[in-house]
Design an enzyme around this catalytic site. Structure first.
Site, mmCIF file in Angstrom:
data_model
loop_
_atom_site.group_PDB
_atom_site.id
_atom_site.type_symbol
_atom_site.label_atom_id
_atom_site.label_comp_id
_atom_site.label_asym_id
_atom_site.label_seq_id
_atom_site.Cartn_x
_atom_site.Cartn_y
_atom_site.Cartn_z
ATOM 1 N N SER A 89 0.837 -1.212 0.000
ATOM 2 C CA SER A 89 0.000 0.000 0.000
ATOM 3 C C SER A 89 0.870 1.261 0.000
ATOM 4 C CB SER A 89 -0.963 0.000 1.186
ATOM 5 O OG SER A 89 -0.284 0.156 2.403
ATOM 6 N N ASN A 90 2.032 1.205 0.636
ATOM 7 C CA ASN A 90 2.935 2.370 0.576
ATOM 8 C C ASN A 90 3.484 2.550 -0.835
ATOM 9 O OD1 ASN A 90 3.449 3.894 3.207
ATOM 10 N ND2 ASN A 90 3.411 1.761 3.883
ATOM 11 N N ARG A 92 23.027 -14.878 4.308
ATOM 12 C CA ARG A 92 22.450 -13.553 4.091
ATOM 13 C C ARG A 92 23.316 -12.705 3.172
ATOM 14 N NH1 ARG A 92 21.031 -9.579 9.008
ATOM 15 N NH2 ARG A 92 23.170 -8.925 8.765
ATOM 16 N N MET A 107 10.622 -6.830 4.402
ATOM 17 C CA MET A 107 10.650 -7.507 5.700
ATOM 18 C C MET A 107 11.927 -8.311 5.965
ATOM 19 S SD MET A 107 7.993 -6.298 6.953
ATOM 20 C CE MET A 107 7.681 -7.228 8.463
ATOM 21 N N ASN A 165 13.390 4.347 4.751
ATOM 22 C CA ASN A 165 12.426 3.331 5.203
ATOM 23 C C ASN A 165 11.230 4.028 5.841
ATOM 24 O OD1 ASN A 165 11.477 0.701 5.982
ATOM 25 N ND2 ASN A 165 12.198 1.093 8.055
ATOM 26 N N HIS A 175 8.463 3.379 8.861
ATOM 27 C CA HIS A 175 8.265 2.508 10.024
ATOM 28 C C HIS A 175 6.987 2.935 10.749
ATOM 29 C CE1 HIS A 175 9.322 -0.229 13.223
ATOM 30 N NE2 HIS A 175 8.953 0.714 14.069
ATOM 31 N N ASP A 228 15.911 0.273 12.347
ATOM 32 C CA ASP A 228 14.869 1.279 12.620
ATOM 33 C C ASP A 228 15.375 2.469 13.439
ATOM 34 O OD1 ASP A 228 13.018 -0.258 11.239
ATOM 35 O OD2 ASP A 228 12.374 -1.331 13.034
ATOM 36 N N GLU A 252 1.037 7.108 6.942
ATOM 37 C CA GLU A 252 2.183 6.567 6.182
ATOM 38 C C GLU A 252 2.072 6.981 4.721
ATOM 39 O OE1 GLU A 252 3.282 2.452 6.729
ATOM 40 O OE2 GLU A 252 2.312 2.372 8.675
HETATM 41 C C1 GRF Z 1 3.808 -0.613 6.747
HETATM 42 O O1 GRF Z 1 3.092 -0.492 7.939
HETATM 43 C C2 GRF Z 1 5.203 -0.086 6.898
HETATM 44 O O2 GRF Z 1 5.280 0.979 7.776
HETATM 45 C C3 GRF Z 1 5.931 -1.279 7.460
HETATM 46 O O3 GRF Z 1 5.386 -2.388 6.806
HETATM 47 C C4 GRF Z 1 4.059 -2.083 6.395
HETATM 48 C C5 GRF Z 1 4.006 -2.312 4.918
HETATM 49 O O4 GRF Z 1 2.710 -2.127 4.403
HETATM 50 N N1 GRF Z 1 7.363 -1.128 7.276
HETATM 51 P P1 GRF Z 1 2.502 -2.027 2.833
HETATM 52 O O5 GRF Z 1 3.147 -3.277 2.227
HETATM 53 O O6 GRF Z 1 3.172 -0.783 2.346
HETATM 54 O O7 GRF Z 1 1.024 -2.012 2.629
#
Ligand code: GRF
Length: 222
Positions: A13-14, A61, A86, A103, A105, A141, A170
């Site tokens: 969604s971001n 990694r 993630m 990033n 958060h 973070d 966000e």
């Molecule tokens: C968001 O809450 C962001 O802050 C966190 O992970 C989530 C990702 O959501 N890092 P989306 O994939 O952008 O919907």
């Protein structure tokens, strides 16, 4: 025009907010560690090249991050945006993109780094919660903060309702921070966020007060 590569793992969604924002930068690729990420479908729908580098195919990694860096560098982006990515990234990877990787958060850092931020905010009983866009540095973070937005924690909130309120913010501050970066209005120097044009951007974006509250009336002088 400056370019951006976004790293995603999930819903996206971001990423969607960034794509919808008509920013002064071009998203040149979206890379994911998970082929099932909904974010990849959003990128494809917007006609943006995608690639999957699945961390499960690498025993170490470092090897995963090396491959990820190669994929990013193919596009030679000016900036890298972690948008719900993630995987924790190692020092060498972070240093490679120092000052160019940001990033989002879902908490008011430095409160609640890591996972389950909304649940932890409710457990802690905070009255104000929110989200942060920051430069990525090796400490998880904890990088220098570009912009934050605050929301109230309301009586009766649960993780879902609080998370939804934060998510709206966000989607406001991430495009805003990227626009500032792309136009050189914020930068990172010696681990501090600077404002090269000598004009500090408002680092807090908070919803306006309800016009009917006594506080809002006092502020507006009515
Ligand atoms: C968001 O809450 C962001 O802050 C966190 O992970 C989530 C990702 O959501 N890092 P989306 O994939 O952008 O919907």
């Amino acid at each position: 025009m400056k370019t951006l590569v976004a790293l995603v793992s999930g819903r996206g969604s971001n990423l969607q907010a960034i794509l919808d924002a008509s920013l002064p930068l071009r998203v040149s690729a979206v890379l994911s560690n998970d082929s099932q990420a909904q974010a990849l479908a959003r990128a494809r729908a917007a006609g943006i090249p995608t690639a999957v580098i699945d961390h499960r195919n690498f025993s170490e990694r470092m090897a995963f991050e090396h491959r990820l860096a190669e994929a990013i560098d193919c596009f030679a982006p000016d900036f890298i945006a972690l948008a719900g990515f993630m995987r924790v990234l190692g020092d060498a990877f972070v240093q490679r993109y120092a000052g160019r990787m940001v990033n989002i958060h879902p908490s008011l850092l430095p409160a609640f780094p890591g996972l389950h931020t909304h649940r932890r905010a409710l457990e802690a009983g905070v009255r104000i919660h929110g989200c942060t866009v920051h430069f990525v540095t090796p400490a998880l973070d904890m990088g220098p903060i570009i912009v934050q937005s605050a929301v109230p924690v309301l009586p009766g909130d649960d993780e879902a309702s609080l998370g939804a309120r934060v998510l709206v913010e966000e989607h406001r501050i991430y495009p805003q921070a990227l626009a500032w970066l792309a136009t050189g209005r914020v930068a990172l120097h010696a681990d501090r966020v600077t404002y090269p044009h000598d004009r500090a951007e408002p680092a807090l974006i908070a919803p306006a007060l309800d016009a009917a509250t006594p506080m809002a009336r006092a502020q507006s002088g009515r």
